[in-house]
Design an enzyme around this catalytic site. Structure first.
Site, short mmCIF file in Angstrom:
data_model
loop_
_atom_site.label_atom_id
_atom_site.label_comp_id
_atom_site.label_asym_id
_atom_site.label_seq_id
_atom_site.Cartn_x
_atom_site.Cartn_y
_atom_site.Cartn_z
N TYR A 157 -4.74 8.24 -11.77
CA TYR A 157 -4.18 6.36 -11.54
C TYR A 157 -5.54 6.28 -12.13
O TYR A 157 -5.06 4.73 -12.43
CB TYR A 157 -3.62 6.40 -10.25
CG TYR A 157 -3.14 5.22 -10.37
CD1 TYR A 157 -1.65 4.62 -10.64
CD2 TYR A 157 -4.60 4.11 -9.30
CE1 TYR A 157 -1.87 2.98 -9.36
CE2 TYR A 157 -4.03 3.05 -9.09
CZ TYR A 157 -2.66 2.23 -9.10
OH TYR A 157 -3.16 0.83 -8.58
N SER A 160 -5.48 5.24 -16.38
CA SER A 160 -4.84 4.51 -16.86
C SER A 160 -5.35 3.09 -16.16
O SER A 160 -4.76 2.20 -16.63
CB SER A 160 -3.66 4.71 -16.08
OG SER A 160 -2.81 4.47 -14.51
N1 LIG Z 1 -0.71 -1.76 -3.35
C1 LIG Z 1 -2.05 -2.01 -4.25
O1 LIG Z 1 -3.01 -2.20 -2.72
C2 LIG Z 1 -2.42 -2.34 -5.43
C3 LIG Z 1 -3.78 -2.27 -6.03
C4 LIG Z 1 -3.81 -1.89 -6.51
C5 LIG Z 1 -3.08 -2.43 -8.14
N2 LIG Z 1 -2.19 -2.31 -7.69
C6 LIG Z 1 -1.12 -2.37 -9.27
O2 LIG Z 1 -0.11 -3.73 -8.68
C7 LIG Z 1 0.69 -3.46 -9.62
C8 LIG Z 1 2.41 -3.52 -8.25
O3 LIG Z 1 1.86 -2.97 -8.11
P1 LIG Z 1 2.78 -3.00 -6.27
O4 LIG Z 1 1.70 -2.24 -4.99
O5 LIG Z 1 3.04 -4.25 -5.84
O6 LIG Z 1 3.76 -1.50 -5.95
P2 LIG Z 1 5.25 -1.27 -5.78
O7 LIG Z 1 5.54 0.26 -6.33
O8 LIG Z 1 5.57 -1.91 -4.67
O9 LIG Z 1 5.80 -2.63 -7.13
C9 LIG Z 1 6.09 -1.98 -8.23
C10 LIG Z 1 7.17 -2.38 -8.83
O10 LIG Z 1 6.88 -2.08 -10.77
C11 LIG Z 1 7.98 -1.54 -11.30
N3 LIG Z 1 8.39 -0.22 -11.82
C12 LIG Z 1 8.04 0.83 -11.74
N4 LIG Z 1 8.31 1.41 -12.99
C13 LIG Z 1 8.78 0.54 -13.59
C14 LIG Z 1 9.76 0.79 -14.77
N5 LIG Z 1 8.79 1.70 -15.25
N6 LIG Z 1 9.66 -0.03 -15.45
C15 LIG Z 1 10.01 -1.56 -14.63
N7 LIG Z 1 9.94 -1.29 -13.44
C16 LIG Z 1 9.39 -0.57 -13.26
C17 LIG Z 1 9.22 -0.98 -9.43
O11 LIG Z 1 10.80 -1.04 -9.57
C18 LIG Z 1 8.62 -2.26 -8.70
O12 LIG Z 1 9.47 -3.16 -8.85
C19 LIG Z 1 1.31 -1.89 -10.16
O13 LIG Z 1 0.38 -2.16 -11.60
C20 LIG Z 1 -0.22 -1.30 -9.22
O14 LIG Z 1 -1.14 -0.11 -9.72
C21 LIG Z 1 -1.39 -2.18 -6.87
#
Ligand SMILES: NC(=O)c1ccc[n+]([C@@H]2O[C@H](COP(=O)([O-])OP(=O)(O)OC[C@H]3O[C@@H](n4cnc5c(N)ncnc54)[C@H](O)[C@@H]3O)[C@@H](O)[C@H]2O)c1
Ligand SMILES: NC(=O)c1ccc[n+]([C@@H]2O[C@H](COP(=O)([O-])OP(=O)(O)OC[C@H]3O[C@@H](n4cnc5c(N)ncnc54)[C@H](O)[C@@H]3O)[C@@H](O)[C@H]2O)c1
Lengths: 266, 266
Positions: A157, A160
């Site tokens: 992760y 990436s």
């Molecule tokens: N939650 C955290 O603490 C955090 C921290 C740093 C970065 N992020 C990043 O923020 C972004 C959103 O994360 P989140 O926490 O809201 O995650 P989440 O899992 O709640 O939401 C992710 C969304 O992406 C969609 N998704 C997954 N694979 C997909 C695909 N192949 N095509 C289209 N849609 C797809 C899912 O259906 C979901 O609606 C991500 O890139 C995550 O890596 C999150």
């Protein structure tokens, strides 16, 4: 700050951070296309967006599928118009079962790279011609502080997300001469469906968090790692996206900004 | 408006970038104190802000003197009742006459560090206990892309700006538990009196640009270095400061944001 008449696309916009971004852009007047694999949640978010800005749409999109990405461009153009704002937010933290492993499998590496990096490149490439033609466009990529330095868990992760920062820098340079900006945001710790799973993984994998439930792991991480001693919210990320895509940031490109309560300073 | 009923102090607010920051904050509803050595230019900015409908006040300030920045805070509280935002923007390129010296003198090193580094430290030290007690405060420091990496030719200035970024991180850490945000903006190329003197220096020290006017030297530098292909403006910096100083950025601290059209990537 006003996005009236502008068209925004948010990948992964159905839940978590993406949902907050969609609602924020709508709040400032943009029409928003929700591009997600989760059809049910996407439809629900799109309905909420519609109540805010009057215009939204859903296109079931798997960002790893080139054909779907091109379909998304067509659907967006037809239903809402040519894109002004693209937010690459869709992301995953591993392949099925990753939360209860203490190591990364080849599938974890492949699928994470496929969605978080190649998916981002797919979507960007699909929308790029429209933006180049207009000689204007704003792209924001959601990376993570995990991409800023090595950590003792989830190497696939973190790698990436480091790639997302690097991709942002390179593509920003490619697109600069067309008056298109691309920046990345590195969120810190946010309580979303994704972090619920990360909490499981840490409890399983790291002795310090053994026996804790995901929320306890999350709270412990905040106490340990975040100088401001508070969790970040989807709203925080959405506000920063809104800044980057606004006119106020027209001369900012190729940057990655940590929104993390001071977790990682740069 | 983000800054309704707020009071901001902008050091070096009489000219160039500081003036742009002051005007942007005022446009968003803030009272603005112009803390500068140059009374005449400062009074013009004060008048400009007042004619736009916000409150403004000139406070004669030398940021290299702790007593003077102490006074600046006291006077601001007397005048407006509170301080919400401090923008440490005052900066110099060297001691007087630096534009004619190819090799910086001891005085150039001293002056650059006195204003560009201690100036930030002094301003911050004068306001921190007040902000901690009040449980609210935003500090934004102005460094430079020059501080992002060493380059031949202007080491005095670049080193002072690297120190400015570092010093901001130190205070970001220290003040984070109190909910006070400390961030840095790194501007790129902005046509101000300071840049004019940098161009004068290039001319008078026989660097390749001889024969061009200062403005032409600036434009040449912009076209060589800026991926977005245009100069940045004081307004751009003002807009970035306004974002970082707003409650929309309350989870951002210890960060340095380049506003530089993509010159350097972070
Ligand atoms: N939650 C955290 O603490 C955090 C921290 C740093 C970065 N992020 C990043 O923020 C972004 C959103 O994360 P989140 O926490 O809201 O995650 P989440 O899992 O709640 O939401 C992710 C969304 O992406 C969609 N998704 C997954 N694979 C997909 C695909 N192949 N095509 C289209 N849609 C797809 C899912 O259906 C979901 O609606 C991500 O890139 C995550 O890596 C999150
Ligand atoms: N112009 C650029 O391209 C550029 C690029 C990167 C960073 N910066 C930085 O932005 C800031 C503003 O630069 P500028 O280009 O507007 O410069 P400027 O010379 O046009 O304005 C600087 C202001 O600071 C004031 N000042 C100087 N010493 C002071 C002191 N001891 N106490 C109080 N006020 C003092 C001056 O009177 C002046 O009003 C500086 O920190 C500079 O290093 C400028």
């Amino acid at each position: 700050m006003n996005f009236k008449g502008q068209v925004a696309v948010v990948t992964g916009g159905a839940t978590g951070i993406g949902r907050a971004i969609a609602l924020k852009l709508a709040d400032k007047g943009a029409s928003v296309m929700i591009a997600d694999i989760n059809e049910e949640a996407a439809a629900q978010t799109a309905a909420e967006v519609k109540e805010v800005s009057g215009k939204s749409a859903v296109f079931v999109t798997d960002v790893t599928d080139l054909e779907a990405c091109n379909g998304l461009v067509e659907a967006t153009t037809e239903l809402l118009g040519a894109v002004d704002i693209l937010v690459n937010n869709a992301g995953i933290a591993g392949s099925a079962g990753w939360q209860t492993r203490s190591y990364s499998t080849e599938e974890d590496w492949k699928q994470t790279y496929q969605v978080n990096v190649i998916g981002m490149s797919n979507i960007t490439a699909a929308f790029q011609p429209q933006m180049i033609k207009k000689r204007s466009g704003r792209i924001v990529n959601i990376a993570s502080i995990a991409g800023r330095e090595g950590r003792p868990s989830l190497p696939h992760y973190s790698a990436s997300k480091a790639a997302v920062i690097s991709l942002t820098q390179s593509i920003a340079l490619e697109l600069a001469r067309f008056n298109i900006t691309m920046n990345a945001i590195c969120p810190g710790l946010l309580w979303t469906p994704m972090w619920e799973q990360i909490g499981d993984r840490y409890a399983y994998d790291m002795p310090a968090y053994e026996g804790m439930n995901p929320r306890e792991v999350f709270d412990a991480m905040i106490a340990e790692k975040i100088p401001m001693q508070k969790e970040q919210t989807p709203e925080d990320i959405a506000d920063t996206v809104a800044f980057f895509v606004s006119d106020d940031a027209k001369n900012i490109t190729g940057q990655a900004l940590n929104v993390d309560g001071g977790f990682f300073m740069r | 408006m983000d800054f309704e009923d707020k009071t901001a102090i902008v050091t070096g607010g009489a000219k160039g970038i500081g003036r742009g920051i002051a005007l942007e904050l005022a446009r968003r509803g803030s009272n603005v104190v112009i803390a500068d050595l140059d009374e005449e230019a400062a009074r013009e900015v004060v008048a400009e802000i007042k004619s736009g409908g916000s409150q403004s006040y000139y406070c004669e300030t030398d940021v290299t003197q702790q007593w003077s920045t102490d006074d600046m805070i006291e006077v601001t509280i007397e005048e407006f009742g509170h301080v919400d935002v401090l923008v440490n923007n005052a900066g110099v390129g060297g001691a007087s006459g630096f534009t004619t010296r190819k090799t910086p003198s001891v005085e150039d090193w001293q002056a650059t560090f006195d204003v560009n580094v201690y100036g930030i430290v002094n301003g911050t030290q004068s306001v921190e206990s007040y902000m901690v007690e009040r449980g609210y405060g935003k500090i934004v420091n102005i460094a430079s892309v020059a501080g992002r990496g060493g380059r031949p030719g202007f080491a005095t200035y670049a080193a002072s700006k690297a120190a400015a970024i570092n010093v901001s991180q130190a205070w970001a850490f220290k003040l984070a538990p109190h909910g006070i945000n400390v961030n840095t903006v790194c501007p790129g190329l902005i046509w101000t009196p300071l840049w004019e003197s940098i161009a004068e220096r290039r001319k008078s020290t026989g660097q390749p640009s001889t024969g061009l006017t200062p403005r032409q030297i600036f434009q040449q530098t912009v076209s060589e270095l800026v991926p977005l292909g245009r100069e940045q403006t004081a307004d751009d910096v003002g807009n970035a400061v306004a974002f970082l100083a707003s409650d929309r950025a309350s989870s951002i601290t210890g960060q340095a944001l380049n506003v530089d059209g993509g010159i350097r990537q972070n």
